[in-house]
Design an enzyme around this catalytic site. Structure first.
Site, short mmCIF file in Angstrom:
data_model
loop_
_atom_site.label_atom_id
_atom_site.label_comp_id
_atom_site.label_asym_id
_atom_site.label_seq_id
_atom_site.Cartn_x
_atom_site.Cartn_y
_atom_site.Cartn_z
N GLY A 40 -42.54 69.34 -5.58
CA GLY A 40 -43.58 70.30 -5.22
C GLY A 40 -43.26 71.73 -5.60
O GLY A 40 -44.03 72.64 -5.29
N GLY A 41 -42.15 71.90 -6.32
CA GLY A 41 -41.82 73.25 -6.80
C GLY A 41 -42.95 73.83 -7.64
O GLY A 41 -43.15 75.05 -7.66
N GLU A 75 -49.32 64.52 -7.07
CA GLU A 75 -48.18 63.72 -7.53
C GLU A 75 -47.99 62.49 -6.64
O GLU A 75 -47.76 61.38 -7.12
CB GLU A 75 -46.91 64.57 -7.54
CG GLU A 75 -46.93 65.62 -8.65
CD GLU A 75 -45.79 66.63 -8.59
OE1 GLU A 75 -45.57 67.28 -9.60
OE2 GLU A 75 -45.15 66.77 -7.54
N LYS A 109 -30.24 68.57 -10.48
CA LYS A 109 -31.16 68.14 -9.43
C LYS A 109 -30.57 67.07 -8.50
O LYS A 109 -31.13 66.76 -7.46
CB LYS A 109 -32.46 67.57 -10.05
CG LYS A 109 -33.13 68.47 -11.08
CD LYS A 109 -33.77 69.67 -10.45
CE LYS A 109 -34.53 70.56 -11.41
NZ LYS A 109 -35.75 70.04 -11.94
C1 5RP Z 1 -44.12 69.95 -9.41
C2 5RP Z 1 -42.90 69.13 -9.22
C3 5RP Z 1 -41.92 69.08 -10.34
O1 5RP Z 1 -41.71 67.76 -10.70
C4 5RP Z 1 -40.65 69.72 -9.91
O2 5RP Z 1 -40.91 71.03 -9.43
C5 5RP Z 1 -39.64 69.80 -11.06
O3 5RP Z 1 -40.11 70.71 -12.01
P1 5RP Z 1 -39.30 71.07 -13.31
O4 5RP Z 1 -39.33 69.88 -14.20
O5 5RP Z 1 -40.05 72.26 -13.88
O6 5RP Z 1 -37.89 71.46 -12.91
O7 5RP Z 1 -42.66 68.51 -8.21
O8 5RP Z 1 -44.89 70.01 -8.24
#
Ligand code: 5RP
Length: 219
Positions: A95-96, A103, A121
Site C-alpha cells: 500500500g505504499g 490490490e 523488502k
Molecule cells: C502499491 C504497493 C506496491 O506494491 C508497494 O508499495 C511496492 O512498491 P515499489 O515496487 O514501488 O517498491 O503496494 O500500493
C-alpha cells in the site's frame, strides 16, 4: 546493482510466471512498472490484464495491453505485484503506492500471488515500514486512537486520495507478530476499507532480487 536495476531484474524474472494466452492480474508500483515494460517487450501474448490501479492501467494501455474490468473476470491464474515488506512466510505489507484496496481485490481473484521485490523488502517481522490503511475519512481520529492502543502512531497521508476516493493512514511503531490475527482484527474496525497487511492473500512465490541475482522463495 542499484535498487532500480534489481527491480528491472525481478520484473524480467516474473515473465516466467505469465500464463500465455490467459488474463493476468497486475499490481502497482515501481517494480510492477518494470514488469509491465518487460511484458510488453517480451512478445508473450495475453488477451488482457486486470489492473489494480489507474497508474498501472495507463501503463498497460500505453503498451497496447488490453485492460479488463475485475467484474468481467471470475478467476485469474496469476497475480503479479510488489510489496513494501515480505516476511519468511510470504506475509506482506503493501500500500505504499496507495493501491492496497484494489490490490487485495485482484489478489482475491487469483490462484497464485507472485511477489516481485528487491531484497531490502525481506524482513523478520512486519511493521517497520509504516503500515498503510485505506479509510473512510470521518473515521480517521477514532482509528488513530485504536492504533495507539496497539502501540502505533497513525498519520494521515497528506494530499492523497485513492482511486476509490478513500484516504490513507500510515501507521508507524507496530510490530506485527501475528499477521493473520492482526489483519482479521483491523479489517473489522468501522471505517477501515482495507488494511495493508496481506496475510490471507499472502504471496505464493517471491522473486527476490539481490547482488547474487534472483532468489525464488516459495511459501
Ligand atoms: C502499491 C504497493 C506496491 O506494491 C508497494 O508499495 C511496492 O512498491 P515499489 O515496487 O514501488 O517498491 O503496494 O500500493
Amino acid at each position: 546493482m542499484n535498487q532500480d536495476q534489481l527491480k528491472q531484474l525481478v520484473g524480467r524474472a516474473a515473465l516466467d510466471y505469465v500464463p500465455a494466452g490467459q488474463i493476468l492480474g497486475v499490481g502497482t508500483g515501481s517494480t510492477v512498472d518494470c514488469f509491465i515494460d518487460a511484458l510488453a517487450a517480451s512478445g508473450i501474448a495475453i488477451p488482457g490484464a486486470v489492473s489494480s490501479s489507474e497508474r498501472s492501467t495507463q501503463r498497460l494501455i500505453k503498451h497496447g495491453i488490453p485492460v479488463l474490468n475485475a467484474t468481467e473476470v471470475e478467476r485469474l491464474a496469476v497475480y503479479i505485484d510488489g510489496a513494501d515488506e515480505i516476511d519468511g512466510q510470504g506475509f506482506m505489507v503493501k500500500g505504499g503506492g496507495a493501491a492496497l484496496t484494489r490490490e487485495k481485490i485482484v489478489a482475491d481473484l487469483a490462484d497464485q500471488f507472485v511477489c516481485i521485490a528487491d531484497e531490502s523488502k525481506l524482513v523478520q517481522t512486519l511493521g517497520k515500514f509504516p503500515l498503510p490503511v485505506e479509510i473512510v475519512p470521518m473515521a480517521a481520529a477514532q482509528l488513530a486512537r485504536r492504533f495507539a492502543k496497539l502501540g502505533g502512531e497513525a498519520r494521515l497521508r497528506a494530499g492523497v486520495v485513492t482511486d476509490n476516493g478513500g484516504h490513507i493512514l500510515d501507521v508507524t511503531g507496530l510490530s506485527i507478530t501475528d499477521p493473520l490475527a492482526f489483519e482479521a482484527e483491523v479489517s473489522q474496525w468501522p471505517g477501515v476499507v482495507t488494511v495493508g497487511v496481506f496475510a490471507r492473500h499472502k504471496a505464493s512465490v517471491c522473486l527476490l532480487g539481490g547482488a547474487d541475482g534472483v532468489k525464488t522463495l516459495k511459501f
